[in-house]
Scaffold this motif. Sequence first.
Motif, PDB file in Angstrom:
ATOM      1  N   ILE A 237       4.016   4.094   3.142  1.00  0.00           N
ATOM      2  CA  ILE A 237       4.130   3.073   2.526  1.00  0.00           C
ATOM      3  C   ILE A 237       4.040   1.799   3.487  1.00  0.00           C
ATOM      4  CG2 ILE A 237       5.256   1.490   1.024  1.00  0.00           C
ATOM      5  CD1 ILE A 237       6.669   4.140  -0.275  1.00  0.00           C
ATOM      6  N   PHE A 238       3.144   0.812   3.010  1.00  0.00           N
ATOM      7  CA  PHE A 238       3.077  -0.358   4.103  1.00  0.00           C
ATOM      8  C   PHE A 238       3.449  -1.538   3.187  1.00  0.00           C
ATOM      9  CE2 PHE A 238       0.046   2.515   5.806  1.00  0.00           C
ATOM     10  CZ  PHE A 238       0.182   2.184   7.218  1.00  0.00           C
ATOM     11  N   ARG A 239       4.252  -2.722   3.758  1.00  0.00           N
ATOM     12  CA  ARG A 239       4.247  -3.908   3.148  1.00  0.00           C
ATOM     13  C   ARG A 239       3.731  -4.839   4.350  1.00  0.00           C
ATOM     14  NH1 ARG A 239       6.775  -5.105  -1.796  1.00  0.00           N
ATOM     15  NH2 ARG A 239       5.753  -7.254  -1.447  1.00  0.00           N
ATOM     16  N   VAL A 240       2.905  -5.505   4.055  1.00  0.00           N
ATOM     17  CA  VAL A 240       2.040  -6.450   5.209  1.00  0.00           C
ATOM     18  C   VAL A 240       2.360  -7.964   4.625  1.00  0.00           C
ATOM     19  CG1 VAL A 240      -0.155  -6.969   6.228  1.00  0.00           C
ATOM     20  CG2 VAL A 240       0.586  -4.787   5.412  1.00  0.00           C
ATOM     21  N   SER A 241       2.722  -8.879   5.636  1.00  0.00           N
ATOM     22  CA  SER A 241       2.754 -10.242   5.439  1.00  0.00           C
ATOM     23  C   SER A 241       1.548 -10.949   5.518  1.00  0.00           C
ATOM     24  CB  SER A 241       4.260 -10.810   6.040  1.00  0.00           C
ATOM     25  OG  SER A 241       3.957 -12.320   6.068  1.00  0.00           O
ATOM     26  N   GLU A 242       0.942 -11.531   4.714  1.00  0.00           N
ATOM     27  CA  GLU A 242      -0.365 -12.377   5.181  1.00  0.00           C
ATOM     28  C   GLU A 242       0.290 -13.758   5.889  1.00  0.00           C
ATOM     29  OE1 GLU A 242      -4.244 -14.075   2.890  1.00  0.00           O
ATOM     30  OE2 GLU A 242      -2.401 -13.447   1.739  1.00  0.00           O
ATOM     31  N   TYR A 243       1.444 -14.368   5.630  1.00  0.00           N
ATOM     32  CA  TYR A 243       2.089 -15.342   6.308  1.00  0.00           C
ATOM     33  C   TYR A 243       2.041 -15.324   7.767  1.00  0.00           C
ATOM     34  CZ  TYR A 243       4.895 -19.301   7.625  1.00  0.00           C
ATOM     35  OH  TYR A 243       5.417 -20.446   8.132  1.00  0.00           O
ATOM     36  N   SER A 244       3.026 -14.006   8.056  1.00  0.00           N
ATOM     37  CA  SER A 244       3.213 -13.891   9.463  1.00  0.00           C
ATOM     38  C   SER A 244       2.682 -12.707  10.365  1.00  0.00           C
ATOM     39  CB  SER A 244       4.964 -13.515   9.604  1.00  0.00           C
ATOM     40  OG  SER A 244       5.193 -12.407   8.886  1.00  0.00           O
ATOM     41  N   GLY A 245       2.035 -11.873   9.462  1.00  0.00           N
ATOM     42  CA  GLY A 245       1.292 -10.803  10.212  1.00  0.00           C
ATOM     43  C   GLY A 245       1.984  -9.419  10.086  1.00  0.00           C
ATOM     44  N   ASP A 246       3.537  -9.686  10.025  1.00  0.00           N
ATOM     45  CA  ASP A 246       4.632  -8.549  10.105  1.00  0.00           C
ATOM     46  C   ASP A 246       4.284  -7.564   9.175  1.00  0.00           C
ATOM     47  OD1 ASP A 246       5.681 -10.030  11.973  1.00  0.00           O
ATOM     48  OD2 ASP A 246       7.545 -10.825  10.471  1.00  0.00           O
ATOM     49  N   ILE A 247       4.599  -6.255   9.846  1.00  0.00           N
ATOM     50  CA  ILE A 247       4.165  -5.050   8.894  1.00  0.00           C
ATOM     51  C   ILE A 247       5.322  -4.255   8.760  1.00  0.00           C
ATOM     52  CG2 ILE A 247       2.923  -3.021   8.599  1.00  0.00           C
ATOM     53  CD1 ILE A 247       0.675  -4.575  10.287  1.00  0.00           C
ATOM     54  N   ILE A 248       5.832  -3.817   7.386  1.00  0.00           N
ATOM     55  CA  ILE A 248       6.927  -2.885   7.384  1.00  0.00           C
ATOM     56  C   ILE A 248       6.099  -1.570   7.019  1.00  0.00           C
ATOM     57  CG2 ILE A 248       8.996  -2.056   5.743  1.00  0.00           C
ATOM     58  CD1 ILE A 248       9.503  -4.986   5.225  1.00  0.00           C
ATOM     59  N   LEU A 249       6.490  -0.405   7.888  1.00  0.00           N
ATOM     60  CA  LEU A 249       5.862   0.866   7.694  1.00  0.00           C
ATOM     61  C   LEU A 249       7.120   1.895   7.181  1.00  0.00           C
ATOM     62  CD1 LEU A 249       3.774   3.043   7.831  1.00  0.00           C
ATOM     63  CD2 LEU A 249       4.438   3.168  10.273  1.00  0.00           C
ATOM     64  N   CYS A 250       6.750   2.681   6.118  1.00  0.00           N
ATOM     65  CA  CYS A 250       7.827   3.597   5.565  1.00  0.00           C
ATOM     66  C   CYS A 250       7.401   4.723   5.550  1.00  0.00           C
ATOM     67  CB  CYS A 250       8.525   3.133   4.467  1.00  0.00           C
ATOM     68  SG  CYS A 250       9.847   4.213   3.612  1.00  0.00           S
ATOM     69  N   LEU A 251       7.726   5.790   6.170  1.00  0.00           N
ATOM     70  CA  LEU A 251       7.371   7.173   5.916  1.00  0.00           C
ATOM     71  C   LEU A 251       8.202   7.891   4.965  1.00  0.00           C
ATOM     72  CD1 LEU A 251       6.349   8.045   9.691  1.00  0.00           C
ATOM     73  CD2 LEU A 251       4.968   7.074   7.898  1.00  0.00           C
TER      74      LEU A 251
ATOM     75  N   ILE B 201       0.778  -0.989   0.082  1.00  0.00           N
ATOM     76  CA  ILE B 201      -0.033  -0.101  -0.142  1.00  0.00           C
ATOM     77  C   ILE B 201       0.902   1.256   0.041  1.00  0.00           C
ATOM     78  CG2 ILE B 201      -1.801   1.305   1.344  1.00  0.00           C
ATOM     79  CD1 ILE B 201      -1.772  -2.205   2.054  1.00  0.00           C
ATOM     80  N   GLN B 202       0.647   2.246  -0.793  1.00  0.00           N
ATOM     81  CA  GLN B 202       1.399   3.368  -0.918  1.00  0.00           C
ATOM     82  C   GLN B 202       0.207   4.694  -0.968  1.00  0.00           C
ATOM     83  OE1 GLN B 202       4.667   3.859  -3.307  1.00  0.00           O
ATOM     84  NE2 GLN B 202       4.362   6.103  -3.735  1.00  0.00           N
ATOM     85  N   MET B 203       0.299   5.322  -0.002  1.00  0.00           N
ATOM     86  CA  MET B 203      -0.757   6.598   0.154  1.00  0.00           C
ATOM     87  C   MET B 203       0.220   7.827   0.076  1.00  0.00           C
ATOM     88  SD  MET B 203      -3.851   5.090   2.567  1.00  0.00           S
ATOM     89  CE  MET B 203      -4.785   3.960   1.884  1.00  0.00           C
ATOM     90  N   PRO B 204      -0.440   8.827  -0.654  1.00  0.00           N
ATOM     91  CA  PRO B 204       0.122  10.261  -0.504  1.00  0.00           C
ATOM     92  C   PRO B 204      -0.430  10.938   0.473  1.00  0.00           C
ATOM     93  CG  PRO B 204      -1.651   9.958  -2.447  1.00  0.00           C
ATOM     94  CD  PRO B 204      -1.333   8.816  -1.868  1.00  0.00           C
ATOM     95  N   VAL B 205       0.254  12.017   0.942  1.00  0.00           N
ATOM     96  CA  VAL B 205      -0.358  12.783   2.187  1.00  0.00           C
ATOM     97  C   VAL B 205      -0.427  14.122   1.736  1.00  0.00           C
ATOM     98  CG1 VAL B 205       0.177  13.414   4.652  1.00  0.00           C
ATOM     99  CG2 VAL B 205       0.841  11.161   3.667  1.00  0.00           C
TER     100      VAL B 205
END
Length: 216
Positions: free
Chosen positions: A200-214, A130-134
């Motif tokens: 920007i988000f990267r979400v792992s469906e397998y582990s539930g881990d989330i990477i969040l980038c501002l 997911i990538q969202m502008p602000v």
Amino acid sequence: MFSVGDLLELKIEKMVYEGLGLGHNNEGITIFVDNTCEGDIVEAKIVKVKKNYIIASLEKIIEPSPYRIQSFCPIHNACGGCQWQYIEYNKQLEIKQNMVKEILTKALGREINIEKTMSSPNIKEFRHKIQMPVSQTKNSKRFLIGYYKKGSHDIVNIKYCPIQPKIVDEIIEKIRIEAQNCGVIAYNEKNGKGELRHIIFRVSEYSGDIILCLVV
């Protein structure tokens, strides 16, 4: 002779690249119309007249396609974050298969066999990048975080998106509040000033881990 603003009535014969519906008027001129579905009979307004085709916008649906359904997203018409929620899912798969076949056949100059598009077990909460502008409102400085309106850089402020994991909506709301409290300034495309530009988000469906980038 056709002019911008003229109204045309036509039947959408198929869906083509970029998600447009294709049809022909009584004179056989090719017309592309947004927000339509194969089988729709529509009234469309001309927005561009080209040498070999016309681009038009949907004005009203005279007779809906049998493949047209009610979108499960309440702001689907305003938001440009996804397409085709108004088309029955199995028909979407068929359309994608036909698009790939047509593009490759044209590029290679011979008939290409394309297997059926594989379906997903989930038609909701499937988006995991997911990538969202602000941006911020001019007077209240309220943070707007979401997707662009189709064909523009105007942000649709999204509190709930049914095609991304619910945890993403919760994190975005937290960012809205904390950015406001901390005096963060959203990036302004027009003057090149500000700090927070994208989330920007990267979400792992397998582990539930989330990477969040501002992105600043």
